[in-house]
Design an enzyme around this catalytic site. Structure first.
Site, PDB file in Angstrom:
ATOM      1  N   TYR B 128       0.818  -1.210   0.000  1.00 54.47           N
ATOM      2  CA  TYR B 128       0.000   0.000   0.000  1.00 54.47           C
ATOM      3  C   TYR B 128       0.854   1.262   0.000  1.00 54.47           C
ATOM      4  O   TYR B 128       0.379   2.343   0.336  1.00 54.47           O
ATOM      5  CB  TYR B 128      -0.935  -0.004   1.222  1.00 54.47           C
ATOM      6  CG  TYR B 128      -2.092  -0.968   1.091  1.00 54.47           C
ATOM      7  CD1 TYR B 128      -1.874  -2.333   0.997  1.00 54.47           C
ATOM      8  CD2 TYR B 128      -3.407  -0.512   1.045  1.00 54.47           C
ATOM      9  CE1 TYR B 128      -2.926  -3.227   0.866  1.00 54.47           C
ATOM     10  CE2 TYR B 128      -4.467  -1.400   0.913  1.00 54.47           C
ATOM     11  CZ  TYR B 128      -4.217  -2.746   0.825  1.00 54.47           C
ATOM     12  OH  TYR B 128      -5.275  -3.624   0.694  1.00 54.47           O
ATOM     13  N   ASP B 232      -5.345  -7.872   4.200  1.00 55.63           N
ATOM     14  CA  ASP B 232      -6.534  -7.457   3.450  1.00 55.63           C
ATOM     15  C   ASP B 232      -7.264  -8.689   2.931  1.00 55.63           C
ATOM     16  O   ASP B 232      -8.480  -8.833   3.088  1.00 55.63           O
ATOM     17  CB  ASP B 232      -6.081  -6.567   2.282  1.00 55.63           C
ATOM     18  CG  ASP B 232      -7.237  -6.092   1.430  1.00 55.63           C
ATOM     19  OD1 ASP B 232      -8.217  -5.580   2.005  1.00 55.63           O
ATOM     20  OD2 ASP B 232      -7.165  -6.230   0.191  1.00 55.63           O
TER      21      ASP B 232
HETATM   22  C1  LIG Z   1     -11.165  -0.198  -0.093  1.00 56.48           C
HETATM   23  C2  LIG Z   1      -9.770  -0.725   0.059  1.00 56.48           C
HETATM   24  C3  LIG Z   1      -8.765   0.352  -0.264  1.00 56.48           C
HETATM   25  C4  LIG Z   1      -9.524  -1.306   1.447  1.00 56.48           C
HETATM   26  C5  LIG Z   1      -8.141  -1.920   1.529  1.00 56.48           C
HETATM   27  O1  LIG Z   1      -7.690  -2.576   0.588  1.00 56.48           O
HETATM   28  O2  LIG Z   1      -7.501  -1.773   2.564  1.00 56.48           O
HETATM   29  C6  LIG Z   1     -10.519  -2.364   1.892  1.00 56.48           C
HETATM   30  O3  LIG Z   1     -10.438  -3.513   1.127  1.00 56.48           O
HETATM   31  C7  LIG Z   1     -10.277  -2.672   3.348  1.00 56.48           C
HETATM   32  O4  LIG Z   1      -9.879  -3.800   3.660  1.00 56.48           O
HETATM   33  O5  LIG Z   1     -10.465  -1.784   4.168  1.00 56.48           O
END
Ligand SMILES: CC(C)[C@H](C(=O)O)[C@@H](O)C(=O)O
Ligand SMILES: CC(C)[C@H](C(=O)O)[C@@H](O)C(=O)O
Lengths: 337, 337
Positions: B128, B232
């Protein structure tokens, strides 16, 4: 090749239980009169400088020439500064797609009885680039590489597969909401290919949501195509739905029409040589090779024999809670042929 | 804070069904006499230059000051060149761990009835990073960053959680066989922390294998800790095992002891304002906040009331196949208190 000339195929029996389960495939193929002549190759006991691994150059040449092969489990010898055998095969033979038909097996009950999907994994790049370094002490990075060429190639394979196997839909799995450039490029390539296949439905599913949907309702999926790491994860998740790697067929597709089918489970050295191993994954994998050769009749016949034997439930190996030997299970399949 | 002074907590009702389900939590807290005074903040209708997003500076200040909060679903307005609200919250409040207690709910049947695990996701780095670029046309890369600091911090949280919640084992999830430097550093940090917790068992599980085991037998797992993307994926997979995001509690832990509980499902604009929404995920999330505040008695009481209401099965919202309204379901929970 004409009906009378046998097709030559490379066979890597592999390590541990590999030779036993390979024997099982050979026997079933003989019984079903599959026109295949095996060229057997074993993993070497020293590093071949031309492959930088324990795989011999001759064995790779054999696959390159035959274009089809079957591979048992290979345990990479540990701690000698060489490449993993599986990764070497992928690299050297440019095996760009890993394909796993994943279907619920009658006779082996899991929490799911409605799985019937295909995972297609890009097999050469992404998170597997091997490019990593330390930026400063305590801060390291890995590079994920996505290319247009590899993405188009695997997307093309997925749609072609869907079309030639009577499948209706291709789902591209991604995390482009976070990795807009890499996964974004992957999706762009999938969309381009989708345009050429108007009869196949196309959708995009975010990986986290995909995994949630798979465990809730795998029947929602048909063909899934995805970058390397997502494919690694999802293909094993799906294997879990139907009972594990011991029951899951797999095939690697390389440039120039190479198909190297493989059992993706381990070599189980603890039970090697004891006639206890389950040959199902290698048998089902061998069917993907036959289908690649368009020997669908033979594949159907063998598949039915395997599934009937499994449903009957009489000959079940220890990993599935039974007490059958490898050879008895194999004989039972031959009897069904 | 003494027993008589209420604890101030920030409440983001959020968008869509957010205000209705937040109302449900407020009602249940009142009924259970939870000593909390809410400070409500809504998402703004224009970008606040100090947060570069629709979140107001005041709302973030409120969480920083109160150190505890509860958040409903927030739909990020589309296509205006600003950051996602959820990602902004994570960044601005340095919410470094996402914690999800995931347990089978009596009264909602899935294929699994034996789930009882905690996923702990590193929430700030990894895949990320947002660092991506095109190398040449058709070749793009994303950087995954792993730091010693963030890895130690989340590992420390995981072991501390295990210890304070009577858990026996922490499993670190990784793909260090491929990403030796990044995931290798993550594991190294987990091992260092594990040494300090000799009473908690520690193991390492490769992510593909972990997903396979989770769908076969989730009871094998206790506390799982992992880098961002794996978290995730696995936290949503686990949510799927128990019925989906509408039933899954979640809490984000930030530096300095911040705990921001949140419902991770969507804002369901189609049913917003119709008294049809399921408040379960937000209610269960609010319990994680209470437990963070060590208000275990209150949390237990409310949890029992929710679970009893669910088991009874009379008041079930539409998403679970029932016909109950949000307010009737909420009333039923209050009656159980
Ligand atoms: C919406 C997205 C950016 C988010 C992420 O990937 O972290 C979601 O999947 C989560 O787990 O909160
Ligand atoms: C052993 C490992 C390197 C390999 C991979 O990650 O590709 C395995 O998980 C697989 O799926 O074949």
């Amino acid at each position: 090749s004409s009906d009378s000339t046998p097709i030559r195929a490379t066979l890597f029996p592999g390590d541990g239980i590999g030779p036993e389960i390979a024997e099982s495939v050979k026997q079933v193929f003989r019984e079903a009169e599959v026109p295949i002549e095996w060229e057997e190759h074993y993993v070497g006991d020293q590093i071949d400088p031309r492959t930088q691994s324990f795989l011999t150059w001759e064995s790779l040449e054999s696959v390159r020439k035959n274009r089809v092969g079957l591979k048992g489990p290979m345990a990479t010898p540990i701690g000698k500064g060489h490449r993993s055998l599986n990764l070497t095969l992928r690299k050297e033979l440019n095996l760009y797609a890993n394909v796993r038909p994943c279907y619920s097996l009658p006779g082996y009950k899991t929490r799911y009885d409605d799985v019937n999907l295909i995972t297609i994994r890009e097999n050469t790049e992404g998170e597997y680039s091997g490019l990593e370094h330390q930026v400063v002490r305590g801060v390291v990075e890995s590079l994920k590489i996505i290319t247009r060429q590899a993405s188009l190639r695997v997307a093309e394979y997925a749609f072609h597969y869907a079309k030639t196997h009577g499948r209706e839909r291709v789902s591209a799995i991604h995390k482009a909401n976070i990795m807009q450039k890499t996964d974004g490029l992957f999706l762009k390539c999938c969309r381009e290919v989708a345009e050429k296949y108007p009869d196949i439905k196309y959708e995009e599913v975010v990986i986290d949501n995909c995994c949630m949907m798979l465990v809730k309702n795998p029947a929602l999926f048909d063909v899934l195509v995805m970058p390397n790491l997502y494919g690694d994860i999802i293909s094993d998740l799906c294997a879990g739905l139907i009972g594990g790697l011991g029951l899951t067929p797999s095939c690697n597709i390389g440039e120039g029409g190479i198909a190297l089918a493989e059992a993706v489970h381990g070599s189980a050295p603890d039970i090697a040589g004891k006639n206890l191993a389950n040959p199902t994954a290698l048998l089902l994998s061998s069917l993907t090779m036959l289908r690649h050769l368009e020997l669908h009749d033979k594949a159907d016949r063998i598949q039915n024999a395997i599934l009937s034997t499994m449903s009957q439930g009489k000959f079940r190996t220890a990993d599935l809670g039974g007490a059958s030997s490898t050879s008895d299970y194999t004989m039972a399949i031959c009897d069904h042929l």
